[in-house]
Design a protein around this motif. Structure first.
Motif, PDB file in Angstrom:
ATOM      1  N   GLU A 196      45.833  43.285  43.974  1.00 13.63           N
ATOM      2  CA  GLU A 196      44.935  43.471  42.384  1.00 13.63           C
ATOM      3  C   GLU A 196      43.091  43.298  43.052  1.00 13.63           C
ATOM      4  OE1 GLU A 196      45.845  39.319  40.097  1.00 13.63           O
ATOM      5  OE2 GLU A 196      46.688  38.713  42.027  1.00 13.63           O
ATOM      6  N   LYS A 224      49.260  45.607  42.307  1.00 10.22           N
ATOM      7  CA  LYS A 224      49.012  45.016  41.202  1.00 10.22           C
ATOM      8  C   LYS A 224      47.599  45.782  40.868  1.00 10.22           C
ATOM      9  CE  LYS A 224      50.465  40.957  39.447  1.00 10.22           C
ATOM     10  NZ  LYS A 224      50.346  39.360  39.734  1.00 10.22           N
ATOM     11  N   GLU A 254      54.154  45.882  41.470  1.00  6.03           N
ATOM     12  CA  GLU A 254      53.372  45.710  40.093  1.00  6.03           C
ATOM     13  C   GLU A 254      52.930  47.407  39.865  1.00  6.03           C
ATOM     14  OE1 GLU A 254      53.075  42.217  38.281  1.00  6.03           O
ATOM     15  OE2 GLU A 254      54.199  40.656  40.155  1.00  6.03           O
TER      16      GLU A 254
END
Length: 272
Positions: A196, A224, A254
């Motif tokens: 992330e 991510k 992801e």
């Protein structure tokens, strides 16, 4: 927990995740920890409210408890200033104990009345060499300045084997380049968490360039990060350069990498 620390000498890991721990509460806890007979080696304080002042408190603990090898601070509020304080203090303590170790060795090899043993830091009953092996400072609101401070630490002072840096999306590409460049010659780090961080394909290319030169990393998490097949191909190229030192774990959940390319990438990861 303070009562347990005051009464027990068997606490090895202090885990206080998600307990609304503030700097004031940390100060009270630190007093009990410093006086405890327990040989604590890991402080897991993830998901709390520790701010920049908390870095000073943690350093005070490390000076008295140099056996601590892991400091997990994910999801706190250290920000750039707190990380600067923490990393500078850790580097200073590591250098201080290394100099003391060298002086003790010299005194033991060549004893004389003029070769005095160094004075131990306050709170130590015997010599301890301090080397931090695990650090997680992800989710602490770091900007580019904070990541650049970390890059400087990794280049000159780090013995880390584990580095957590998830949710650090406030850093720009130049900061990430500094960090990844600092890891090219690193020989201790085996695991890095970069989930992330909005690295995207440009950031992952910088990471891939590092992986071509760094032979110590074994586990990399990149969930991510807005990575497409462009970045996926850069990762693939790096893995093909590491056939003698393959990654043991690579997480790319992801992202936007096609199934075919993802399958080929995972074929190059030699899971234990």
């Amino acid at each position: 927990m303070m009562t347990v620390l005051s009464m027990s000498d068997e606490v090895e890991q202090l885990v206080l995740r998600n307990t609304d721990l503030t700097d004031d509460l940390l100060l009270s806890l630190a007093g009990s920890l410093k006086s405890s007979l327990s040989e604590v080696t890991l402080l897991n304080l993830n998901l709390n409210l520790i701010g920049p002042y908390g870095a000073h408190i943690l350093l005070d603990v490390l000076r008295v408890k140099p056996q601590v090898k892991g400091l997990h601070l994910f999801g706190n509020k250290l920000r750039d200033h707190g990380v600067l304080t923490l990393l500078n203090g850790i580097a200073e303590l590591q250098e201080q104990t290394a100099r003391a170790a060298a002086a003790i060795q010299q005194a033991m090899l060549f004893p004389s009345e003029h070769n005095m043993l160094p004075q131990l830091p306050s709170g130590w009953s015997s010599f301890r060499l301090f080397t931090l092996l695990e650090l997680d400072i992800g989710g602490n609101g770091l900007s580019s300045d904070g990541v650049k401070v970390l890059a400087s630490y990794m280049r000159s002072h780090s013995y880390l084997q584990y580095l957590g840096l998830a949710q650090t999306s406030g850093a720009d590409l130049a900061a990430w380049k500094e960090l990844f460049d600092s890891l090219k010659g690193n020989s201790s780090l085996t695991q890095i968490i970069l989930d992330e961080n909005n690295l995207g394909d440009p950031g992952v290319r910088l990471l891939a360039d590092m992986l071509k030169e760094n032979m110590s990393l074994q586990q990399v998490d990149l969930d991510k990060n807005c990575i497409s097949d462009v970045g996926g191909n850069d990762i693939m190229g790096a893995l093909l350069c590491r056939t003698q030192f393959p990654l043991r774990h690579l997480s790319l959940q992801e992202n936007n990498i096609s199934a075919g390319l993802m399958s080929r990438i995972q074929e190059e990861v030699k899971y234990k």
